[in-house]
Design an enzyme around this catalytic site. Structure first.
Site, mmCIF file in Angstrom:
data_model
loop_
_atom_site.group_PDB
_atom_site.id
_atom_site.type_symbol
_atom_site.label_atom_id
_atom_site.label_comp_id
_atom_site.label_asym_id
_atom_site.label_seq_id
_atom_site.Cartn_x
_atom_site.Cartn_y
_atom_site.Cartn_z
ATOM 1 N N GLU A 46 40.696 39.883 62.715
ATOM 2 C CA GLU A 46 40.763 39.192 63.309
ATOM 3 C C GLU A 46 40.950 40.244 64.369
ATOM 4 O O GLU A 46 40.782 39.859 65.849
ATOM 5 C CB GLU A 46 42.305 38.074 63.670
ATOM 6 C CG GLU A 46 42.235 37.461 62.681
ATOM 7 C CD GLU A 46 42.807 38.521 60.924
ATOM 8 O OE1 GLU A 46 43.485 38.019 60.323
ATOM 9 O OE2 GLU A 46 42.816 38.960 60.601
ATOM 10 N N CYS A 69 47.557 38.120 58.356
ATOM 11 C CA CYS A 69 48.808 38.710 57.593
ATOM 12 C C CYS A 69 50.030 39.015 58.573
ATOM 13 O O CYS A 69 49.686 39.160 59.771
ATOM 14 C CB CYS A 69 47.862 40.218 56.774
ATOM 15 S SG CYS A 69 47.438 41.243 58.018
ATOM 16 N N CYS A 78 48.317 41.030 61.757
ATOM 17 C CA CYS A 78 47.073 40.410 62.399
ATOM 18 C C CYS A 78 47.924 39.626 63.334
ATOM 19 O O CYS A 78 47.665 40.025 65.106
ATOM 20 C CB CYS A 78 46.303 40.574 61.862
ATOM 21 S SG CYS A 78 45.199 41.481 60.822
ATOM 22 N N ALA A 148 20.058 35.391 32.521
ATOM 23 C CA ALA A 148 18.652 34.185 32.816
ATOM 24 C C ALA A 148 18.599 33.976 31.382
ATOM 25 O O ALA A 148 18.050 34.999 30.100
ATOM 26 C CB ALA A 148 17.762 35.225 33.583
ATOM 27 N N ASP A 194 17.233 48.623 27.843
ATOM 28 C CA ASP A 194 16.699 47.738 29.184
ATOM 29 C C ASP A 194 16.369 49.340 30.048
ATOM 30 O O ASP A 194 15.944 49.934 31.120
ATOM 31 C CB ASP A 194 16.809 47.367 29.890
ATOM 32 C CG ASP A 194 16.406 45.756 29.027
ATOM 33 O OD1 ASP A 194 15.693 45.517 29.043
ATOM 34 O OD2 ASP A 194 17.108 44.490 29.409
ATOM 35 N N GLY A 293 25.426 42.861 27.163
ATOM 36 C CA GLY A 293 24.437 41.468 26.743
ATOM 37 C C GLY A 293 25.079 40.738 25.933
ATOM 38 O O GLY A 293 26.247 40.283 26.409
ATOM 39 N N LEU A 297 29.315 38.999 26.308
ATOM 40 C CA LEU A 297 29.637 38.037 27.372
ATOM 41 C C LEU A 297 29.346 37.426 26.499
ATOM 42 O O LEU A 297 30.668 36.667 25.909
ATOM 43 C CB LEU A 297 27.515 37.064 27.602
ATOM 44 C CG LEU A 297 27.421 37.739 28.685
ATOM 45 C CD1 LEU A 297 26.057 36.856 28.918
ATOM 46 C CD2 LEU A 297 27.652 37.489 30.015
ATOM 47 N N SER A 299 31.523 37.943 23.545
ATOM 48 C CA SER A 299 33.168 38.474 23.597
ATOM 49 C C SER A 299 34.331 38.166 24.357
ATOM 50 O O SER A 299 35.390 37.590 24.332
ATOM 51 C CB SER A 299 33.084 39.920 23.093
ATOM 52 O OG SER A 299 32.633 39.793 22.176
#
Length: 360
Positions: A46, A69, A78, A148, A194, A293, A297, A299
């Site tokens: 703002e 705010c 603001c 993926a 990787d 990995g 994920l 867990s």
């Protein structure tokens, strides 16, 4: 409001722990000022818009993606600036979930005689600040699981080859997701297999010119991260979460390479992820993108700590009984207990399809 929302997205990943907000000032059908949230300690959206409008702001209409705010933080309220500038009307997409604001900013504007309109573009505005909302109401970061996979649910072949399951356009979008989050998290096996950079990059762009790289977080109980790993040479911060009883020598070696060591308690040899996520919240990390990995994920799903899923599905078949799926862990015993997504969205990247949704 759509233009204001587009401006808000420009701030994602650069303004935490503040929310990403966009604001536009319009007078006689002409945009006279616009802005988005600047990094912490600098101007809110703002204020940026008001400064650009100058005296023209008097009598204008403001479109802002989040309730202005009304309290003193690192910057003045603001609402006070809007009132003093003589703005006649304020359109607000949604109320601020911050308990310090949450309706008080709207009330201050109304009390000053400013016409207010609430709710335009609210659904998209909520998505823009979803990480902020969880953080400001719970102190914990918003967790997004990203992966993926092939059409038959594999993230790699039996011998571990995974480059590349998704296409180039999908991977480019994944980098935009990295930019929008404060941190990227992976397990140690991903680092060992990787040797990823875990940075935001596009083509040959010089990484050092980017405004901010997300924090890299590695879950590495025994401190096995190689001392020559790429994550220790890239710009930005790397946090390595190790077990409290991990080798002091190894922790020292990693620290000397620039890593921030976070020693945490373990159960059955595994780092207590609840403590790790809580510690990241204490460091004002509002959003974490978990890229694998399978064990990490799994867990997080088992612990019901995942808030959102972004999955890329490629039209390829890998096959094989030994190929890994994206989510390991214990899983569920019955299909009826499966984790189900809501508010599902689909998007095509050439032949890949991205599916995203939220977990309750």
């Amino acid at each position: 409001m759509q233009e204001a929302l587009s401006l808000a997205r420009l701030s994602l990943g650069n303004v935490s722990p503040n929310p990403a907000v966009g604001a536009i000032l319009v007078k006689d059908g002409v945009v006279i000022g616009q802005g988005h949230t600047q990094p912490p300690g600098q101007a809110h959206a703002e204020i940026v818009a008001l400064r650009k409008a100058g005296e023209e702001a008097r009598g204008a209409s403001m479109y802002v993606t989040l309730e202005p705010c009304c309290h003193y933080g690192k910057t003045p309220p603001c609402t006070q600036a809007i009132i003093e500038a003589g703005v006649a009307e304020v359109h607000i997409a949604m109320l601020d979930p911050n308990p310090l604001v949450n309706g008080k900013g709207l009330a201050a504007l109304k009390q000053a005689g400013i016409k207010t309109v609430l709710g335009e573009g609210e659904e998209e505005a909520r998505e823009v600040i979803e990480t902020y909302t969880k953080y400001i109401t719970s102190g914990l970061p918003f967790i997004t699981a990203k992966f993926a996979m092939s059409l038959d649910g594999k993230i790699a072949t039996a011998n571990g080859d995974s480059k590349w399951i998704s296409n180039e356009k999908s991977r480019s979008y994944a980098h935009s997701l990295r930019r929008q989050h404060d941190a990227i998290m992976v397990g140690i096996n991903t680092v060992l297999k990787d040797d990823p950079r875990l940075t935001v990059r596009n083509g040959e762009e010089n990484l050092k010119t980017l405004h901010k790289q997300p924090i890299r977080v590695v879950v590495d109980s025994h401190g096995r991260t190689p001392l020559d790993a790429k994550i220790l040479t890239e710009p930005g911060i790397t946090i390595i979460a190790v077990a409290e009883n991990a080798s002091e020598q190894r922790k020292q070696q990693l620290a000397e390479k620039g890593a921030v060591i976070l020693a945490l308690p373990v159960i059955n040899g595994f780092i207590l992820l609840e403590r790790l996520i809580a510690e990241l919240g204490k460091q004002q990390i509002t959003g974490v993108l978990v890229e694998g990995g399978s064990s990490l994920l799994g867990s997080l799903f088992d612990l019901k700590m995942v808030d959102k899923v972004v999955a890329f599905v490629a039209p390829i078949i890998i096959g094989g009984e030994r190929g890994k799926s994206p989510v390991g862990g214990e899983g569920v015993d019955n299909v009826a207990e499966a984790f189900r997504l809501s508010d599902i969205k689909y998007k095509f990247f050439e032949n890949d399809i991205m599916i995203s949704g939220y977990l309750k």
